[in-house]
Design an enzyme around this catalytic site. Structure first.
Site, mmCIF file in Angstrom:
data_model
loop_
_atom_site.group_PDB
_atom_site.id
_atom_site.type_symbol
_atom_site.label_atom_id
_atom_site.label_comp_id
_atom_site.label_asym_id
_atom_site.label_seq_id
_atom_site.Cartn_x
_atom_site.Cartn_y
_atom_site.Cartn_z
ATOM 1 N N GLY A 55 -3.329 -1.218 5.762
ATOM 2 C CA GLY A 55 -3.223 -1.361 4.319
ATOM 3 C C GLY A 55 -4.319 -0.684 3.431
ATOM 4 N N ASP A 111 -7.549 -3.968 1.582
ATOM 5 C CA ASP A 111 -6.636 -3.888 0.580
ATOM 6 C C ASP A 111 -6.385 -5.321 -0.365
ATOM 7 O OD1 ASP A 111 -5.128 -5.194 2.567
ATOM 8 O OD2 ASP A 111 -3.366 -3.927 2.422
ATOM 9 N N ASP A 114 -6.169 -12.777 0.713
ATOM 10 C CA ASP A 114 -5.211 -13.830 0.055
ATOM 11 C C ASP A 114 -5.751 -15.055 0.419
ATOM 12 O OD1 ASP A 114 -3.756 -13.484 2.623
ATOM 13 O OD2 ASP A 114 -2.143 -12.675 1.348
ATOM 14 N N VAL A 164 2.802 -8.480 -3.459
ATOM 15 C CA VAL A 164 2.652 -7.255 -4.342
ATOM 16 C C VAL A 164 2.790 -6.053 -2.932
ATOM 17 C CG1 VAL A 164 1.133 -7.807 -5.990
ATOM 18 C CG2 VAL A 164 0.251 -7.206 -3.856
ATOM 19 N N ASP A 170 2.256 -2.905 2.149
ATOM 20 C CA ASP A 170 3.604 -2.862 2.499
ATOM 21 C C ASP A 170 4.372 -3.941 2.616
ATOM 22 O OD1 ASP A 170 3.877 -3.369 6.009
ATOM 23 O OD2 ASP A 170 2.112 -3.867 4.805
ATOM 24 N N ARG A 176 4.239 1.672 1.305
ATOM 25 C CA ARG A 176 2.810 1.986 1.292
ATOM 26 C C ARG A 176 2.438 3.279 0.564
ATOM 27 N NH1 ARG A 176 0.157 -0.968 5.143
ATOM 28 N NH2 ARG A 176 1.075 -1.695 6.969
#
Length: 189
Positions: A55, A111, A114, A164, A170, A176
């Protein structure tokens, strides 16, 4: 010659409809600001940027173009999602860095953070190798989803707990290549 970017207003990925959440201009402006801050904070330190694959590759490439300090780059690959929208809760290290980081200033580039599971793993893993410092730089942070206590030193954008896509992020390995960040369009469900 001008660059052409894949940036539709909406996109369908794996049967889900997505709409623009953070546009290309906002991303470019924020990355420029992050680059300036990194230049100041790591002047004369020759840091090594470690991108977390897959990512972070686009974000890391753009960050690298916005720093002017001497630096190096390497990559790690982790997995905690597979092809799902929710983390499995297990981190698997698929590729370790090649560089020796003992005594080095390490900047982990991600990237999105969370739950913080992967980054918590990464920070602990890096500290085992006795670097001079470990900093965390993430394009996105879902603060309300964070369950692990991870210090994030550089954040592009704090976002709500929503799925997202794009700009390296992705959905089952697709999306991506979108140059903007998209969110699931709940209005079209």
């Amino acid at each position: 010659m001008s660059a052409s970017f894949y940036q539709p207003d909406t996109v369908t990925c794996n049967g889900e409809q997505f709409k623009i959440f953070i546009n290309r201009q906002q991303i470019d402006e924020r990355i420029s600001q992050l680059g300036e801050q990194l230049d100041k904070d790591f002047a004369d330190k020759k840091p090594i940027f470690i991108g977390i694959l897959n990512g972070a590759f686009i974000f890391l490439a753009d960050i690298m173009r916005h720093v002017s300090i001497p630096c190096e780059v390497d990559f790690m690959k982790l997995s905690s999602y597979g092809d799902e929208k929710v983390s499995s809760g297990q981190v698997t290290e698929l590729k370790h860095i090649d560089a020796k980081i003992e005594g080095r200033h390490v900047i982990l580039v991600e990237d999105i953070i969370d739950t913080g599971l992967s980054m918590n793993y990464m920070v602990k893993r890096m500290k085992e190798e006795n670097p001079a410092s470990v900093s965390v730089c993430s394009l996105l942070h879902k603060k309300e989803a964070t369950k692990f206590d991870v210090q994030i030193d550089y954040v592009g954008f704090e976002i709500p707990n929503a799925f997202v896509l794009g700009y390296g992020l992705d959905y089952a390995q697709e999306g991506r290549n979108l140059s903007q960040i998209y969110v699931i369009d709940k209005e079209n469900d």
